[in-house]
Enzyme design. Structure first.
Site, PDB file in Angstrom:
ATOM      1  N   GLY A  15       0.818  -1.177   0.029  1.00 21.44           N
ATOM      2  CA  GLY A  15       0.014   0.047   0.059  1.00 21.44           C
ATOM      3  C   GLY A  15       0.866   1.232  -0.027  1.00 21.44           C
ATOM      4  N   ARG A  76       1.473  -5.247  -5.364  1.00 22.32           N
ATOM      5  CA  ARG A  76       1.593  -6.415  -4.762  1.00 22.32           C
ATOM      6  C   ARG A  76       1.867  -7.590  -5.491  1.00 22.32           C
ATOM      7  NH1 ARG A  76      -2.598  -3.621  -1.618  1.00 22.32           N
ATOM      8  NH2 ARG A  76      -1.791  -2.973   0.489  1.00 22.32           N
ATOM      9  N   ASP A 107       5.491  -4.491   5.935  1.00 17.72           N
ATOM     10  CA  ASP A 107       6.154  -6.292   6.543  1.00 17.72           C
ATOM     11  C   ASP A 107       6.055  -6.763   5.104  1.00 17.72           C
ATOM     12  OD1 ASP A 107       3.124  -7.198   8.146  1.00 17.72           O
ATOM     13  OD2 ASP A 107       3.190  -6.401   6.339  1.00 17.72           O
ATOM     14  N   THR A 129       4.119   2.711   5.762  1.00 19.78           N
ATOM     15  CA  THR A 129       2.717   2.184   5.644  1.00 19.78           C
ATOM     16  C   THR A 129       2.013   3.117   6.686  1.00 19.78           C
ATOM     17  OG1 THR A 129       1.136   0.357   6.350  1.00 19.78           O
ATOM     18  CG2 THR A 129       3.414   0.578   7.205  1.00 19.78           C
ATOM     19  N   ASP A 131      -0.228   2.337   8.369  1.00 26.88           N
ATOM     20  CA  ASP A 131      -0.813   1.730   9.442  1.00 26.88           C
ATOM     21  C   ASP A 131       0.084   1.851  10.676  1.00 26.88           C
ATOM     22  OD1 ASP A 131      -2.287  -1.108   7.581  1.00 26.88           O
ATOM     23  OD2 ASP A 131      -2.879   0.760   7.773  1.00 26.88           O
ATOM     24  N   ASP A 133       2.352  -0.196  11.737  1.00 19.19           N
ATOM     25  CA  ASP A 133       2.380  -1.466  12.413  1.00 19.19           C
ATOM     26  C   ASP A 133       3.570  -2.544  12.147  1.00 19.19           C
ATOM     27  OD1 ASP A 133       0.366  -3.446   9.898  1.00 19.19           O
ATOM     28  OD2 ASP A 133       2.203  -1.956   9.693  1.00 19.19           O
ATOM     29  N   ARG A 175      -6.310  -2.286   8.100  1.00 19.25           N
ATOM     30  CA  ARG A 175      -6.819  -3.761   7.999  1.00 19.25           C
ATOM     31  C   ARG A 175      -6.620  -4.605   9.033  1.00 19.25           C
ATOM     32  NH1 ARG A 175      -6.025  -5.838   2.361  1.00 19.25           N
ATOM     33  NH2 ARG A 175      -3.923  -5.230   2.701  1.00 19.25           N
TER      34      ARG A 175
END
Ligand code: F6P
Length: 325
Positions: A15, A76, A107, A129, A131, A133, A175
């Site tokens: 992303g 991706r 990741d 990202t 996120d 995360d 997500r």
């Protein structure tokens, strides 16, 4: 300057995130500074498989520091998940003489870089990202810009929800991670925040918080939901069935991924891109650049993939106090 690498590739994968272009720019300028050749790889690992490359120099990275998205495109790659795809990608590296790769992404990107390293290519990951995360780093490029985009949108929603004395349910990205929802929820003074890491007890975590807000005199309510914590539409319906309110549901979606990167993202991306080249030039491989207490460090790529990053406990405690009423 002595360099352990002579020609490196740079790619963006997964992303996209605001600040990726600033990271690409920093990689290219750091290479120019050190006398290392830099090759852009378009469309993530697919580009490596297909030899979709372009030479990078000062001309193709001018005026991109302030642009969202990625000039190298991203994708991706299903094929790169296969040994054959990885072989083909390694073949491209050998064909054009790439002895290092800077992989900018999340990741999944780092897993791809690790696979590539098994073919003798030196790799360094740069965490990007929205996120936030990635467990080994305090910060990932794009998180600040995405947070500000969501906060701006929710502030606008609050104006109209307040005027109509309505309940708003807003879904933010994430997500599998609630870092964005938690941070944004704190920033907008949400009535309740739902995150995938925290099991949802609907009555206690949503209904009771709306009731307490009403008892404290509020007549509008803001529920922030991470997409991985459930469907904002369904949550709106449940609120309607239980409380008789008529919530308005907004899914912020991909606007959180766009926009001009904030100053923080530009600076973090510049520092991370520069650090990635320094690590490759020093002869290290299989590393991920991480922000740790304001410093840039590099850790083994395995560490970057080792476990899921937990939510910030102090932010969680503050949220509980702010929404506990
Ligand atoms: O990983 C970043 C992210 O924005 C997630 O928050 C989101 O769920 C996902 O990407 C969306 O992926 P895509 O752009 O492929 O729809």
């Amino acid at each position: 300057m002595e360099n352990a690498v002579k020609r490196i590739g740079v790619l963006t994968s997964g992303g996209d995130a605001p600040g990726m272009n600033a990271a690409i720019r920093a990689v290219v300028r750091a290479c120019l500074y050190r006398g290392i050749e830099c090759v852009g790889i378009r469309r993530g690992y697919n580009g490596l498989i297909n030899g979709d490359i372009l030479r990078m120099d000062a001309s193709n990275i001018s005026h991109i520091i302030n642009r969202g998205g990625t000039i190298l495109y991203t994708a991706r790659s299903e094929e790169f998940r296969t040994p054959a795809g990885q072989e083909r990608a390694a073949g491209t590296c050998k064909l054009i003489g790439l002895d290092g790769i800077v992989a900018i992404g999340g990741d999944g990107t780092f897993r791809g870089a690790e696979a590539l390293s098994k073919h003798g290519i030196s790799v360094v990951g740069v965490p990007a990202t929205i996120d936030n995360d990635i467990v080994c780093t305090d910060y990932t490029i794009g998180f600040d810009t995405a947070s500000n985009t969501a906060v701006d949108a929710i502030d606008r929603l609050r104006d109209t929800m307040q005027s109509h004395e309505r309940c708003s349910v807003v879904e933010v990205m994430g997500r599998n991670a609630g870092h964005l929802a938690l941070y944004v929820g704190l920033a907008v003074g949400a009535t309740a925040v739902l995150m995938p890491e925290v099991p949802v007890h609907f009555d206690q975590d949503v209904i009771e918080k709306i009731r307490r807000a009403r008892l404290s005199g509020k007549t509008h309510y803001m529920i922030v939901v991470a997409e991985g914590a459930g469907s904002a539409m369904k949550i709106g319906e449940q609120i309607k069935e239980t409380l008789g309110l008529d919530p308005r549901v907004t899914i912020l979606g991909h606007i959180q991924r766009g926009g001009t990167p904030s100053a923080r993202d530009r600076v973090m991306a510049t520092r991370m891109g520069y650090s990635a080249v320094e690590v490759l030039a020093s002869g290290r491989t299989n590393r991920v650049i991480c922000a740790k207490h304001g410093q840039m460090v590099d850790v083994d790529i395995e560490e970057g993939l080792s476990q899921k990053k937990g939510l910030n406990p102090q932010q969680l405690a503050a949220l509980q106090a702010m929404t506990g009423l």
